[in-house]
Structures are given as C-alpha cells and as structure tokens.
Design an enzyme around this catalytic site. Structure first.
Site, PDB file in Angstrom:
ATOM      1  N   GLY A  51       0.831  -1.203   0.000  1.00  0.00           N
ATOM      2  CA  GLY A  51       0.000   0.000   0.000  1.00  0.00           C
ATOM      3  C   GLY A  51       0.865   1.251   0.000  1.00  0.00           C
ATOM      4  O   GLY A  51       2.014   1.231  -0.452  1.00  0.00           O
ATOM      5  N   CYS A  52       0.341   2.333   0.525  1.00  0.00           N
ATOM      6  CA  CYS A  52       1.047   3.614   0.520  1.00  0.00           C
ATOM      7  C   CYS A  52       2.395   3.514   1.221  1.00  0.00           C
ATOM      8  O   CYS A  52       2.473   3.092   2.376  1.00  0.00           O
ATOM      9  CB  CYS A  52       0.186   4.672   1.205  1.00  0.00           C
ATOM     10  SG  CYS A  52       1.028   6.260   1.385  1.00  0.00           S
TER      11      CYS A  52
END
EC number: 1.8.4.11
Length: 220
Positions: A51-52
């Site tokens: 993810g981020c």
C-alpha cells in the site's frame, strides 16, 4: 443453437480480453531470476510493497534492527518511474520500501511477519482507502531460502484466516528510490490529513500488535 453460439462468442471475447490484459514485460519481471543485494557494512536489504509507502516506511522504521526505510518503486518494468507515472498504474511498479537492517538483530523472517502483520492481507490491489495496482501487495525474495520463508508464512496465514492472501511473491529485480519529498513523509508531515487519519492509525495498530519488536523510543 443460438445459446451455444452466444456461449462460444462470450468465450472468445473473454479469451481475447485475457490475452489483451497479459503484459509480457510484466511477466518477464515475474519470471526473472532474483537479484541478490550483498551486505554492506554488515547491513542487509529487503523489499516490500504494502500500500502507501508513507505508511509502510514508518512501520518498518519502528522495528528494532531496522536502520532505515526508504520509499520508492519496485516490481515493474518501467525505467526511472516517477510518482506521477506510478500513480497511473501503467508502469507495473508498486509503491515499495527498501529496508536496511542488521541481520544480527532482526531476521528476514521477522520482517516478513511485520509485513503480513501490518496490513489487511486479503485486500487485493490496495490497502485501506488506496486502490490500484500501484498499491498492490508484493513481497520480494532474493534467493530460494527467502522465497521458502515467504511462501510458508503466506500459506500458514491463508490457512489460519481461511482466506486467499493477496500478496504477490516476486523475485527482486530493482528498487527505484522515490522522490525526496516522499522520504520520512509521515514524520515530517504529522498534521497532514491522510497521515492523521490513515498512516498513524495503521502504525499504532502495528505497535499494539507487536510491542516486543519495537525500538525503545517507539514504545509509547
């Protein structure tokens, strides 16, 4: 007969669609031999996409034995990807982190535990509110021993959750360091709305789950 023709037509359509979605450049990355990153000053390197990268960088930097976590891009086929290019989902890359760690203090196996324990392991193509192939979960191996560790932990997690684990397993090829403004983003921008509402809660969930892995100054 019309029904049969419709089924045949649909089958052909979906086959064509699947072929169109197959990217030979991406497949070449998946099928490649892993690149081994040698120790430097006694420190090893490992690579994860979850993810981020703002969130993932902060999580790993809270772990004992991790010297540094660097945000960047990995898993794709595009040379010198930028943040803007990666965000289109067309570079093949995912937002990733390079973990520089002391293998005498923390093992690769523990870093994999951190990886699976700090995300929603069943979410496909994203984490939390971030969606798209650029946010997909990938865990990279540099040799067969690492690959075995990853696959055994992934299988055990799948069994315990009775669910499919979304993380892809790739041979490590190359890590592209992200732009300067992404580095240590969470630490430097504590009042950013995304950081306050997504990154910090994710970090705190990890800390609550693995207090024994935290650096002394992170235990608060």
């Amino acid at each position: 007969m019309k029904k049969l023709l419709s089924i045949i037509a649909l089958t052909v359509l979906f086959n064509c669609h699947n072929q169109a979605q197959t990217n030979p450049k991406q497949q070449a990355v998946i099928d490649a031999e892993p690149v081994v990153v040698p120790l430097k000053d006694g420190k090893a390197r490992a690579y994860f996409a979850s993810g981020c990268f703002w969130c993932v960088e902060a999580i790993y930097e809270s772990v004992k034995g991790v010297e540094e976590s660097i945000s960047g891009y990995a898993g794709g086929f595009t040379e010198n990807p930028t943040y803007e290019q990666s965000n289109t989902g067309r570079t093949g890359h995912a937002e990733a982190v390079e973990i520089i760690y002391d293998p005498e203090v923390v093992s690769f196996s523990t870093l994999v535990d951190v990886y699976f324990g700090s995300q929603n392991p069943t979410q496909v193509n994203g984490q939390g509110p971030d969606h798209g192939s650029q946010y997909r979960s990938i865990i990279f191996y540099q040799n067969e021993e690492q690959k075995k560790i990853i696959e055994e932990k992934k299988a055990a997690l799948s069994k315990s959750l009775d669910a499919t684990i979304a993380a892809e397993v790739y041979p490590f090829q190359k890590f592209w360091v992200g732009e300067d403004y992404h580095q240590n983003y969470e630490r430097r921008n504590p009042n950013n709305g995304y950081i306050r509402n997504v990154s910090i809660p994710r970090l705190n969930r990890f800390k609550a789950k693995f207090p024994e892995l935290l650096k002394d100054d992170e235990k608060h």
